[in-house]
Design a protein around this motif. Sequence first.
Motif, PDB file in Angstrom:
ATOM      1  N   THR A 143       0.837  -1.199   0.000  1.00 11.13           N
ATOM      2  CA  THR A 143       0.000   0.000   0.000  1.00 11.13           C
ATOM      3  C   THR A 143       0.876   1.254   0.000  1.00 11.13           C
ATOM      4  N   ALA A 149      -7.107   2.178   1.001  1.00  9.81           N
ATOM      5  CA  ALA A 149      -7.365   1.913  -0.419  1.00  9.81           C
ATOM      6  C   ALA A 149      -7.457   3.215  -1.203  1.00  9.81           C
ATOM      7  N   THR A 152      -3.871   4.544  -1.743  1.00 15.26           N
ATOM      8  CA  THR A 152      -3.166   3.606  -2.621  1.00 15.26           C
ATOM      9  C   THR A 152      -3.685   3.689  -4.049  1.00 15.26           C
ATOM     10  N   SER A 153      -4.982   3.840  -4.204  1.00 15.56           N
ATOM     11  CA  SER A 153      -5.569   3.909  -5.551  1.00 15.56           C
ATOM     12  C   SER A 153      -5.086   5.137  -6.307  1.00 15.56           C
ATOM     13  N   LEU A 174      -3.410  -3.590  -2.582  1.00 13.37           N
ATOM     14  CA  LEU A 174      -4.862  -3.391  -2.653  1.00 13.37           C
ATOM     15  C   LEU A 174      -5.597  -4.655  -2.223  1.00 13.37           C
ATOM     16  N   GLN A 178      -8.539  -5.192   0.847  1.00 15.78           N
ATOM     17  CA  GLN A 178      -9.858  -5.447   0.278  1.00 15.78           C
ATOM     18  C   GLN A 178     -10.751  -6.147   1.300  1.00 15.78           C
ATOM     19  N   PHE A 184     -14.167  -2.155  -1.113  1.00 14.74           N
ATOM     20  CA  PHE A 184     -13.081  -1.491  -0.399  1.00 14.74           C
ATOM     21  C   PHE A 184     -13.652  -0.463   0.565  1.00 14.74           C
ATOM     22  N   THR A 201     -15.106   4.402  -2.476  1.00 15.41           N
ATOM     23  CA  THR A 201     -13.739   3.879  -2.463  1.00 15.41           C
ATOM     24  C   THR A 201     -13.584   2.732  -3.448  1.00 15.41           C
ATOM     25  N   THR A 202     -14.587   1.873  -3.509  1.00 15.46           N
ATOM     26  CA  THR A 202     -14.531   0.747  -4.448  1.00 15.46           C
ATOM     27  C   THR A 202     -14.497   1.252  -5.881  1.00 15.46           C
ATOM     28  N   ALA A 205     -10.997   2.354  -6.545  1.00 15.13           N
ATOM     29  CA  ALA A 205     -10.030   1.250  -6.560  1.00 15.13           C
ATOM     30  C   ALA A 205     -10.098   0.459  -7.866  1.00 15.13           C
ATOM     31  N   LEU A 209      -7.033  -0.919 -10.123  1.00 15.40           N
ATOM     32  CA  LEU A 209      -6.809  -2.348 -10.355  1.00 15.40           C
ATOM     33  C   LEU A 209      -6.713  -2.637 -11.850  1.00 15.40           C
ATOM     34  N   SER A 219      -8.727  -9.532  -7.651  1.00 16.33           N
ATOM     35  CA  SER A 219      -9.274  -8.447  -6.832  1.00 16.33           C
ATOM     36  C   SER A 219     -10.264  -7.613  -7.644  1.00 16.33           C
TER      37      SER A 219
END
Length: 426
Positions: A143, A149, A152-153, A174, A178, A184, A201-202, A205, A209, A219
């Motif tokens: 991360t 997340a 990091t994203s 990530l 998760q 996320f 957040t998802t 992310a 990804l 993921s």
Amino acid sequence: MRHLAGRVLIAAALPVTLLAASPAHAQSSEPFAEPAAAAASWLAAQSDGTAWNQDPATTLDAVIGLQAARVGADQVRTALEWLNDSAVLDPYVNTDAAGGAGFNAGSAGKVMYVVATAGGDPTDFGGIKLAEQVAASQAANGTYGDGTALSTSWAVLGLSRTDTAAGETAAAGLAAVQCPDGGFSYSDVDGGDDCVSDADTTGLAIPALVSLGDPASASLESAVTWLEGAQAEDGGFDAGFGENANTTAVAAQAFLAAGRADAAERAVAFLLTLQFGCDGAAPGAFMYTNPEDADFGEATRLLATAQAIVPVSGQDLATLDASGSAADVPAVDCASADAGDATTAAGDDEESGSASWLPWAIIAAVVVIAALIVVFALRSRRNGGSGDAAAAPAAPKADDAASGESASDEAAGEEPGDDSGEGKDK
């Protein structure tokens, strides 16, 4: 007389039927032919000439919106020149300068992303080696920054636009945060059983990804599945405060990034129901929710519009391309649109024989005929009682009443109808 009485009752009922069937004049706002361009026009007008609200985070979102719509290249350049100043950038990226916890990898990653998309150098901006510092902020588990997340994203998305893109370690990072259900969390840093997934957040992310490729495929699949399960029947998304434009926009671009066209189409369709038309309070802008909050509705339009433009333009954060952007931002010409609607309406009325007043003319004709029938019936009854049947005038034929001759034409001429007729910072 029984037949006459029956005709009077039928005639008296006709106006009610015609009133119920007459066309309604209330009009809803027509959708824009190019909703993203209309939104970008409104968004650009909210700038103070250099930035939006003199706030780096808001300005970055606005710039991403203009980049997605591929307009306002000059305005984007001006905003980045404003941001390319340590006095402006340091408090946003180095939170120590604002009493924070140190280098913010997520904020730095977002700056890198926007600068690179605009064709600038994201490795050295505002006197900060952004790419170098973001890369150095990666933890042992993969991360970045504070380990969330969200951070990091943005770090992954920013690095994806440099020569030193994040790799398998970032994918592992990530995966480490998760949630068990595939989504996320905004703040979770270990992906434990207490991890609560959220759509915002998802949605961020997922393009990160996607940018990581095969190492993140597992993921990615579980994240998209969770996000699809969170979508409402009408295509919108609720982040806990009702279905709203911001969360739906982030989810919509995530679906586009992941190739889930059906889910993206439904989300965009919901977004378009939140866009103000030419007769709205802010033509082109998007409401955060409908109805808007009485106290904060106007203030939330800026971020809602900036984020909605991305998927409405058909773009996503994994592949967003601003190449070929127009230098300026075309204005929304609502006056021209209104004039066109009026001309079309006038033409339709002319072609249909002034259909807007026709129902009222028919009503007037029927009322006049009904009144004549009543008068004739009364005279006939009176004359019949006195034995002077020859003095009674002849009643109009049923065919004449149906065609509305003479009396109906006169009535139509006398009475023409009225033809008026911010959630989380992502």
